[in-house]
Write a protein that holds these residues in place. Structure first.
Motif, PDB file in Angstrom:
ATOM      1  N   MET A 176     140.082  78.806  -3.567  1.00  0.00           N
ATOM      2  CA  MET A 176     139.235  78.503  -2.448  1.00  0.00           C
ATOM      3  C   MET A 176     138.978  77.000  -2.423  1.00  0.00           C
ATOM      4  O   MET A 176     138.705  76.392  -3.448  1.00  0.00           O
ATOM      5  CB  MET A 176     137.910  79.249  -2.562  1.00  0.00           C
ATOM      6  CG  MET A 176     136.952  78.804  -1.519  1.00  0.00           C
ATOM      7  SD  MET A 176     135.237  79.388  -1.553  1.00  0.00           S
ATOM      8  CE  MET A 176     135.102  80.600  -2.756  1.00  0.00           C
ATOM      9  N   ASN A 177     139.054  76.418  -1.239  1.00  0.00           N
ATOM     10  CA  ASN A 177     138.737  75.009  -1.011  1.00  0.00           C
ATOM     11  C   ASN A 177     137.755  74.932   0.158  1.00  0.00           C
ATOM     12  O   ASN A 177     137.989  75.531   1.205  1.00  0.00           O
ATOM     13  CB  ASN A 177     139.988  74.207  -0.656  1.00  0.00           C
ATOM     14  CG  ASN A 177     140.953  74.128  -1.810  1.00  0.00           C
ATOM     15  OD1 ASN A 177     140.599  73.683  -2.881  1.00  0.00           O
ATOM     16  ND2 ASN A 177     142.165  74.579  -1.584  1.00  0.00           N
ATOM     17  N   ILE A 178     136.697  74.182  -0.038  1.00  0.00           N
ATOM     18  CA  ILE A 178     135.684  73.993   1.001  1.00  0.00           C
ATOM     19  C   ILE A 178     135.331  72.517   1.054  1.00  0.00           C
ATOM     20  O   ILE A 178     135.194  71.878   0.007  1.00  0.00           O
ATOM     21  CB  ILE A 178     134.407  74.806   0.708  1.00  0.00           C
ATOM     22  CG1 ILE A 178     134.716  76.291   0.618  1.00  0.00           C
ATOM     23  CG2 ILE A 178     133.339  74.544   1.762  1.00  0.00           C
ATOM     24  CD1 ILE A 178     133.559  77.122   0.132  1.00  0.00           C
ATOM     25  N   ILE A 223     140.849  74.360  15.463  1.00  0.00           N
ATOM     26  CA  ILE A 223     141.424  73.951  14.178  1.00  0.00           C
ATOM     27  C   ILE A 223     141.103  75.039  13.150  1.00  0.00           C
ATOM     28  O   ILE A 223     139.937  75.390  12.967  1.00  0.00           O
ATOM     29  CB  ILE A 223     140.863  72.592  13.726  1.00  0.00           C
ATOM     30  CG1 ILE A 223     141.158  71.503  14.763  1.00  0.00           C
ATOM     31  CG2 ILE A 223     141.433  72.210  12.362  1.00  0.00           C
ATOM     32  CD1 ILE A 223     140.448  70.186  14.500  1.00  0.00           C
ATOM     33  N   PRO A 224     142.118  75.559  12.465  1.00  0.00           N
ATOM     34  CA  PRO A 224     141.878  76.628  11.488  1.00  0.00           C
ATOM     35  C   PRO A 224     140.880  76.230  10.393  1.00  0.00           C
ATOM     36  O   PRO A 224     140.965  75.148   9.821  1.00  0.00           O
ATOM     37  CB  PRO A 224     143.264  76.860  10.868  1.00  0.00           C
ATOM     38  CG  PRO A 224     144.227  76.346  11.870  1.00  0.00           C
ATOM     39  CD  PRO A 224     143.530  75.202  12.549  1.00  0.00           C
ATOM     40  N   GLY A 225     139.916  77.120  10.153  1.00  0.00           N
ATOM     41  CA  GLY A 225     138.952  76.934   9.072  1.00  0.00           C
ATOM     42  C   GLY A 225     137.802  75.995   9.370  1.00  0.00           C
ATOM     43  O   GLY A 225     136.957  75.762   8.515  1.00  0.00           O
ATOM     44  N   VAL A 249     134.939  72.813   6.514  1.00  0.00           N
ATOM     45  CA  VAL A 249     136.348  73.181   6.570  1.00  0.00           C
ATOM     46  C   VAL A 249     136.629  74.082   5.369  1.00  0.00           C
ATOM     47  O   VAL A 249     136.304  73.715   4.241  1.00  0.00           O
ATOM     48  CB  VAL A 249     137.263  71.937   6.517  1.00  0.00           C
ATOM     49  CG1 VAL A 249     138.721  72.337   6.579  1.00  0.00           C
ATOM     50  CG2 VAL A 249     136.926  70.965   7.632  1.00  0.00           C
ATOM     51  N   GLU A 250     137.204  75.250   5.629  1.00  0.00           N
ATOM     52  CA  GLU A 250     137.604  76.164   4.554  1.00  0.00           C
ATOM     53  C   GLU A 250     139.092  76.437   4.682  1.00  0.00           C
ATOM     54  O   GLU A 250     139.618  76.508   5.786  1.00  0.00           O
ATOM     55  CB  GLU A 250     136.859  77.489   4.670  1.00  0.00           C
ATOM     56  CG  GLU A 250     135.389  77.397   4.361  1.00  0.00           C
ATOM     57  CD  GLU A 250     134.733  78.763   4.362  1.00  0.00           C
ATOM     58  OE1 GLU A 250     135.270  79.684   3.707  1.00  0.00           O
ATOM     59  OE2 GLU A 250     133.698  78.896   5.012  1.00  0.00           O
ATOM     60  N   ASP A 251     139.740  76.616   3.531  1.00  0.00           N
ATOM     61  CA  ASP A 251     141.157  76.947   3.581  1.00  0.00           C
ATOM     62  C   ASP A 251     141.335  78.435   3.889  1.00  0.00           C
ATOM     63  O   ASP A 251     140.380  79.205   3.854  1.00  0.00           O
ATOM     64  CB  ASP A 251     141.871  76.578   2.275  1.00  0.00           C
ATOM     65  CG  ASP A 251     141.389  77.374   1.083  1.00  0.00           C
ATOM     66  OD1 ASP A 251     140.315  78.018   1.172  1.00  0.00           O
ATOM     67  OD2 ASP A 251     142.053  77.356   0.045  1.00  0.00           O
ATOM     68  N   GLY A 252     142.538  78.789   4.230  1.00  0.00           N
ATOM     69  CA  GLY A 252     142.855  80.181   4.535  1.00  0.00           C
ATOM     70  C   GLY A 252     144.350  80.378   4.449  1.00  0.00           C
ATOM     71  O   GLY A 252     145.112  79.439   4.214  1.00  0.00           O
ATOM     72  N   SER A 304     143.462  70.571   7.955  1.00  0.00           N
ATOM     73  CA  SER A 304     142.346  70.732   8.883  1.00  0.00           C
ATOM     74  C   SER A 304     141.440  69.508   8.873  1.00  0.00           C
ATOM     75  O   SER A 304     140.947  69.079   9.924  1.00  0.00           O
ATOM     76  CB  SER A 304     141.556  71.996   8.550  1.00  0.00           C
ATOM     77  OG  SER A 304     142.365  73.136   8.740  1.00  0.00           O
ATOM     78  N   ILE A 305     141.219  68.907   7.697  1.00  0.00           N
ATOM     79  CA  ILE A 305     140.408  67.685   7.624  1.00  0.00           C
ATOM     80  C   ILE A 305     141.088  66.559   8.403  1.00  0.00           C
ATOM     81  O   ILE A 305     140.428  65.816   9.144  1.00  0.00           O
ATOM     82  CB  ILE A 305     140.164  67.273   6.159  1.00  0.00           C
ATOM     83  CG1 ILE A 305     139.241  68.280   5.479  1.00  0.00           C
ATOM     84  CG2 ILE A 305     139.585  65.861   6.073  1.00  0.00           C
ATOM     85  CD1 ILE A 305     139.088  68.075   3.991  1.00  0.00           C
TER      86      ILE A 305
END
Length: 84
Positions: A1-3, A25-27, A44-47, A55-56
């Protein structure tokens, strides 16, 4: 998980346009806005199928974003590799 949590600086008259762009934009999720200071608070969260870094970058290069600051970042990648 990345936030990641970002602070986006923009002119308040562009907030609505930016929020609409960010929804695509995803996440990405917009959590708050301050029209007096010209800031949006974004996470922003990964998926599956996309990376947080992509996304950033999309948030940073969106039209009307004057600047973007990374306020917080968390990742649990590699935690299982650490020794106690």
């Amino acid at each position: 998980m990345n936030i990641a949590s970002l602070v986006v600086r923009a002119k308040p008259e562009h907030f609505t346009q930016l929020e609409a762009l960010y929804r695509g934009i995803p996440g990405v999720e917009v959590h708050g806005r301050c029209e007096e200071s010209g800031h949006l608070i974004v996470t922003v969260e990964d998926g599956e199928g996309y990376a947080t870094t992509d996304s950033i970058l999309a948030v940073s290069t969106a039209g009307h974003a004057l600047s973007v600051s990374l306020a917080y970042e968390y990742t649990d990648e590699g935690l299982g590799l650490q020794e106690a």
